[in-house]
Design a protein around this motif. Structure first.
Motif, PDB file in Angstrom:
ATOM      1  N   VAL A 379       0.845  -1.193   0.000  1.00 17.60           N
ATOM      2  CA  VAL A 379       0.000   0.000   0.000  1.00 17.60           C
ATOM      3  C   VAL A 379       0.884   1.248   0.000  1.00 17.60           C
ATOM      4  O   VAL A 379       2.065   1.184   0.332  1.00 17.60           O
ATOM      5  N   ASP A 380       0.299   2.354  -0.387  1.00 20.85           N
ATOM      6  CA  ASP A 380       0.965   3.664  -0.345  1.00 20.85           C
ATOM      7  C   ASP A 380       2.192   3.746  -1.243  1.00 20.85           C
ATOM      8  O   ASP A 380       3.089   4.551  -1.015  1.00 20.85           O
ATOM      9  N   ASP A 381       2.268   2.917  -2.286  1.00 20.55           N
ATOM     10  CA  ASP A 381       3.316   3.049  -3.277  1.00 20.55           C
ATOM     11  C   ASP A 381       2.907   4.152  -4.262  1.00 20.55           C
ATOM     12  O   ASP A 381       1.796   4.705  -4.170  1.00 20.55           O
ATOM     13  N   ASN A 382       3.767   4.464  -5.203  1.00 20.51           N
ATOM     14  CA  ASN A 382       3.415   5.435  -6.225  1.00 20.51           C
ATOM     15  C   ASN A 382       2.105   5.012  -6.888  1.00 20.51           C
ATOM     16  O   ASN A 382       1.959   3.856  -7.321  1.00 20.51           O
ATOM     17  N   VAL A 383       1.148   5.922  -6.931  1.00 18.92           N
ATOM     18  CA  VAL A 383      -0.201   5.600  -7.416  1.00 18.92           C
ATOM     19  C   VAL A 383      -0.175   5.010  -8.821  1.00 18.92           C
ATOM     20  O   VAL A 383      -1.020   4.191  -9.179  1.00 18.92           O
ATOM     21  N   PHE A 384       0.831   5.390  -9.608  1.00 17.85           N
ATOM     22  CA  PHE A 384       0.844   5.001 -11.011  1.00 17.85           C
ATOM     23  C   PHE A 384       1.738   3.793 -11.291  1.00 17.85           C
ATOM     24  O   PHE A 384       2.057   3.503 -12.438  1.00 17.85           O
ATOM     25  N   SER A 385       2.113   3.082 -10.239  1.00 23.30           N
ATOM     26  CA  SER A 385       2.956   1.894 -10.377  1.00 23.30           C
ATOM     27  C   SER A 385       2.132   0.614 -10.389  1.00 23.30           C
ATOM     28  O   SER A 385       2.694  -0.475 -10.337  1.00 23.30           O
ATOM     29  N   GLY A 386       0.811   0.722 -10.468  1.00 25.40           N
ATOM     30  CA  GLY A 386      -0.055  -0.444 -10.424  1.00 25.40           C
ATOM     31  C   GLY A 386      -0.113  -1.193 -11.742  1.00 25.40           C
ATOM     32  O   GLY A 386       0.357  -0.721 -12.786  1.00 25.40           O
ATOM     33  N   SER A 387      -0.705  -2.386 -11.683  1.00 17.45           N
ATOM     34  CA  SER A 387      -0.866  -3.247 -12.850  1.00 17.45           C
ATOM     35  C   SER A 387      -2.308  -3.747 -12.899  1.00 17.45           C
ATOM     36  O   SER A 387      -3.059  -3.625 -11.925  1.00 17.45           O
ATOM     37  N   ILE A 391      -5.741  -2.900  -7.091  1.00 18.56           N
ATOM     38  CA  ILE A 391      -6.926  -2.181  -6.607  1.00 18.56           C
ATOM     39  C   ILE A 391      -6.610  -0.694  -6.460  1.00 18.56           C
ATOM     40  O   ILE A 391      -5.544  -0.317  -5.953  1.00 18.56           O
ATOM     41  N   LEU A 392      -7.535   0.151  -6.899  1.00 21.68           N
ATOM     42  CA  LEU A 392      -7.475   1.589  -6.645  1.00 21.68           C
ATOM     43  C   LEU A 392      -8.582   1.950  -5.666  1.00 21.68           C
ATOM     44  O   LEU A 392      -9.660   1.360  -5.687  1.00 21.68           O
ATOM     45  N   GLN A 393      -8.299   2.939  -4.823  1.00 24.02           N
ATOM     46  CA  GLN A 393      -9.329   3.478  -3.931  1.00 24.02           C
ATOM     47  C   GLN A 393      -9.425   4.986  -4.118  1.00 24.02           C
ATOM     48  O   GLN A 393      -8.411   5.676  -4.229  1.00 24.02           O
ATOM     49  N   TYR A 394     -10.682   5.466  -4.146  1.00 22.18           N
ATOM     50  CA  TYR A 394     -10.974   6.888  -4.321  1.00 22.18           C
ATOM     51  C   TYR A 394     -11.454   7.491  -3.004  1.00 22.18           C
ATOM     52  O   TYR A 394     -12.085   6.811  -2.192  1.00 22.18           O
ATOM     53  N   GLY A 395     -11.182   8.790  -2.847  1.00 22.26           N
ATOM     54  CA  GLY A 395     -11.653   9.476  -1.662  1.00 22.26           C
ATOM     55  C   GLY A 395     -11.814  10.957  -1.903  1.00 22.26           C
ATOM     56  O   GLY A 395     -11.570  11.473  -3.005  1.00 22.26           O
ATOM     57  N   TRP A 400     -11.988   7.861   2.539  1.00 28.83           N
ATOM     58  CA  TRP A 400     -11.837   6.914   1.433  1.00 28.83           C
ATOM     59  C   TRP A 400     -13.152   6.179   1.228  1.00 28.83           C
ATOM     60  O   TRP A 400     -13.676   5.553   2.137  1.00 28.83           O
ATOM     61  N   LEU A 401     -13.688   6.270  -0.011  1.00 23.57           N
ATOM     62  CA  LEU A 401     -15.092   5.990  -0.253  1.00 23.57           C
ATOM     63  C   LEU A 401     -15.379   4.882  -1.251  1.00 23.57           C
ATOM     64  O   LEU A 401     -16.500   4.366  -1.286  1.00 23.57           O
ATOM     65  N   HIS A 402     -14.406   4.509  -2.076  1.00 27.63           N
ATOM     66  CA  HIS A 402     -14.754   3.664  -3.221  1.00 27.63           C
ATOM     67  C   HIS A 402     -13.550   2.834  -3.645  1.00 27.63           C
ATOM     68  O   HIS A 402     -12.427   3.350  -3.709  1.00 27.63           O
ATOM     69  N   GLY A 438     -15.506  11.228 -10.244  1.00 23.10           N
ATOM     70  CA  GLY A 438     -15.907  12.456  -9.549  1.00 23.10           C
ATOM     71  C   GLY A 438     -15.219  12.667  -8.221  1.00 23.10           C
ATOM     72  O   GLY A 438     -15.481  13.667  -7.546  1.00 23.10           O
ATOM     73  N   TYR A 439     -14.363  11.732  -7.798  1.00 27.98           N
ATOM     74  CA  TYR A 439     -13.540  11.910  -6.604  1.00 27.98           C
ATOM     75  C   TYR A 439     -12.113  12.206  -7.039  1.00 27.98           C
ATOM     76  O   TYR A 439     -11.625  11.637  -8.022  1.00 27.98           O
ATOM     77  N   SER A 440     -11.416  13.043  -6.293  1.00 27.72           N
ATOM     78  CA  SER A 440     -10.076  13.456  -6.709  1.00 27.72           C
ATOM     79  C   SER A 440      -8.965  12.639  -6.061  1.00 27.72           C
ATOM     80  O   SER A 440      -7.937  12.378  -6.682  1.00 27.72           O
ATOM     81  N   ASP A 441      -9.119  12.235  -4.786  1.00 27.17           N
ATOM     82  CA  ASP A 441      -8.067  11.487  -4.100  1.00 27.17           C
ATOM     83  C   ASP A 441      -7.968  10.067  -4.653  1.00 27.17           C
ATOM     84  O   ASP A 441      -8.987   9.444  -4.971  1.00 27.17           O
ATOM     85  N   LEU A 442      -6.744   9.546  -4.719  1.00 26.53           N
ATOM     86  CA  LEU A 442      -6.528   8.239  -5.311  1.00 26.53           C
ATOM     87  C   LEU A 442      -5.347   7.555  -4.627  1.00 26.53           C
ATOM     88  O   LEU A 442      -4.334   8.192  -4.326  1.00 26.53           O
ATOM     89  N   ARG A 443      -5.483   6.251  -4.366  1.00 31.82           N
ATOM     90  CA  ARG A 443      -4.362   5.465  -3.847  1.00 31.82           C
ATOM     91  C   ARG A 443      -4.444   4.055  -4.431  1.00 31.82           C
ATOM     92  O   ARG A 443      -5.512   3.598  -4.850  1.00 31.82           O
ATOM     93  N   VAL A 444      -3.299   3.363  -4.451  1.00 29.24           N
ATOM     94  CA  VAL A 444      -3.222   2.039  -5.064  1.00 29.24           C
ATOM     95  C   VAL A 444      -2.896   0.993  -4.008  1.00 29.24           C
ATOM     96  O   VAL A 444      -2.151   1.247  -3.056  1.00 29.24           O
ATOM     97  N   ILE A 445      -3.499  -0.184  -4.154  1.00 30.80           N
ATOM     98  CA  ILE A 445      -3.171  -1.359  -3.353  1.00 30.80           C
ATOM     99  C   ILE A 445      -2.685  -2.420  -4.339  1.00 30.80           C
ATOM    100  O   ILE A 445      -3.461  -2.931  -5.148  1.00 30.80           O
ATOM    101  N   LYS A 446      -1.397  -2.733  -4.284  1.00 33.08           N
ATOM    102  CA  LYS A 446      -0.784  -3.654  -5.232  1.00 33.08           C
ATOM    103  C   LYS A 446      -0.838  -5.081  -4.664  1.00 33.08           C
ATOM    104  O   LYS A 446      -0.338  -5.345  -3.574  1.00 33.08           O
TER     105      LYS A 446
END
Length: 453
Positions: A379-387, A391-395, A400-402, A438-446
């Motif tokens: 978790v909390d890696d560079n958001v754009f390092s996913g494959s 999983i992405l989460q929006y908030g 964190w909502l989605h 429509g949500y701006s915050d973004l994080r990745v779970i690899k």
């Protein structure tokens, strides 16, 4: 909930959005709150009531890696955007006129990312509800304009299925469900679909026809703005200004993070797992349990939580399980991830469900803290390092909502990361650009795999 004397508190601090997919989601239907409409007439149409027609480049499909070219400023020339009414004999045609005008105005504005006067379609353009509708559209347009990708639409196709008509004297309630498939300008060959978006229109007689008195939409940014307006009693324009100010900073931070990733300056974490994650199997499941025109759920094996905060994390948990990540009933509340039944059960047994299976924040905590048997994730890696399969989460504003699953990574002709395509539940989306939300915050779970002990 309406809070009366809170204008002195910044609107961002007062946003109370339903957290994750655990709480009971609020239904934004003011008539259900204020009075009960009698004499209901319920009509289900097999054919759709309304259709917005566009032209598409090809069938729903994506390549393993999409190499996109530079956008053209003339990309929207010749786009087909026509609103048509199908034969709706079960509903008065004059009722469809203002509904058609609403969707025609909205989709044309979103296609060009140029605001239009949607409030003028209401009987009282100065009403709070008309202002919320105007502001919700303006917010999403401006949020998409702030993104580096060209999120205009080259074409769109929108269908509305009318499910209920309730007549109470001079006022009519029309409930319908929207599905749409669009082509965004920066990926014109990809069909991005959404379904299950519920709308409620209230109409009243005006001359020989009808006019909209109020309209509600059960979708992320509309619900977020309505909740903020009702919580603060602020003007909808003030709410949107505050949201956009915060979102602009987040979008800029994410753009810098993407630049770092493409420049090779981002340092990614590493993690080992005893067993690999079958991302292909997870994606196959992810594509099986969404549909571009209707809501489908795997009710034979799992619970459904659309009316209890949303089905989003339930859906991504099912995808991961299909990809070989085993259920985990070992540990405390933060380190269990299981679904054996509807009721929450934190016993270390194969029974009930854990909050992490259905909750956004709870799943993140599980992915972060689980170190023994079960999921191995970063978790909390560079958001754009996913494959694909991650999983992405929006908030918004720290909430964190989605949760969504990545279906592909979009690259430009030089191999630079441009965006993700995602699938989701509530709203159900297929191959939808991550940047168009429509949500701006973004994080990745690899998802790295799973451990045996």
């Amino acid at each position: 909930m309406v809070c009366s004397q809170k204008k002195h508190i910044p609107v961002i601090q007062l946003l109370q959005i339903v957290k994750g997919c655990e709480a009971v989601r609020r239904k934004y239907k003011r008539r259900k709150q204020k009075r009960t409409i009698t004499g209901l007439v319920i009509i289900t149409l097999v054919a759709m009531g309304v259709l917005c027609v566009g032209v598409f480049a090809g069938p729903l499909s994506i390549a393993d890696s999409l190499n996109i070219e530079s956008d053209s400023n003339d990309v929207l020339e010749g786009a087909s955007r026509v609103v048509k009414i199908r034969d709706g004999a079960a509903i008065n045609d004059t009722m469809l006129v203002p509904i058609k005008a609403y969707f025609e105005t909205y989709f044309d504005a979103m296609a060009d990312l140029k605001t239009a006067d949607i409030a003028s379609l209401f009987s009282d353009p100065a009403s709070e509800n008309a202002g919320i509708n105007q502001s919700a559209m303006d917010y999403l347009i401006n949020l998409r304009l702030d993104q580096s990708n060209d999120l205009r639409m080259t074409n769109y196709e929108c269908g509305l299925t009318i499910s209920k008509i309730s007549n109470n004297g001079g006022e009519v309630e029309v409930v319908l469900t929207e599905d749409h498939t669009v082509n965004f300008a920066f990926i014109p060959d990809v069909d991005s679909s959404s379904s299950g978006i519920e709308h409620t229109f209230y109409l009243k007689k005006a001359g020989n026809g009808y006019v909209i008195t109020e309209h509600y939409k059960d979708e992320d940014s509309f619900a977020m703005i309505q909740e903020a307006v009702e919580s603060t009693n602020d003007d909808p324009d003030e709410v949107v200004d505050a949201l956009l100010s915060s979102a602009k900073d987040v979008v800029a931070e994410l753009a810098a993070e993407k630049e770092d990733y493409n420049a090779g300056d981002a340092v990614s974490e590493e993690a080992d797992a005893d067993n690999e994650y079958d991302a292909e199997a997870a994606l196959k499941y992810a594509m099986t349990w969404v549909d571009p025109e209707k809501v489908i759920r795997n009710v034979n094996k799992y619970g459904v939580y659309d009316t209890y905060g949303g089905n989003c994390n339930n859906y991504i948990s099912q995808c991961l399980f299909a990809g070989g990540i085993p259920m985990d009933d070992d540990g405390d509340v933060d380190t269990q991830w299981k679904w054996y039944g509807e009721d929450v059960d934190l016993d270390e047994t194969k029974s009930g469900r854990s909050p992490a299976w259905t909750g956004v924040e709870e799943f993140y905590t599980y992915a972060d803290e689980n170190t023994g048997y079960g999921l191995a994730a970063i978790v909390d890696d560079n958001v754009f390092s996913g494959s694909a399969g991650d999983i992405l989460q929006y908030g918004e504003d720290g909430e964190w909502l989605h949760s969504v699953i990545i279906t592909d990574v979009i690259e430009d002709k030089n191999g630079n990361m441009v965006d993700y395509l995602i699938n989701s539940n509530t709203t159900d989306r297929i191959n939808y650009p991550a940047s168009a939300y429509g949500y701006s915050d973004l994080r990745v779970i690899k998802i790295m795999g799973w451990n045996e002990s």
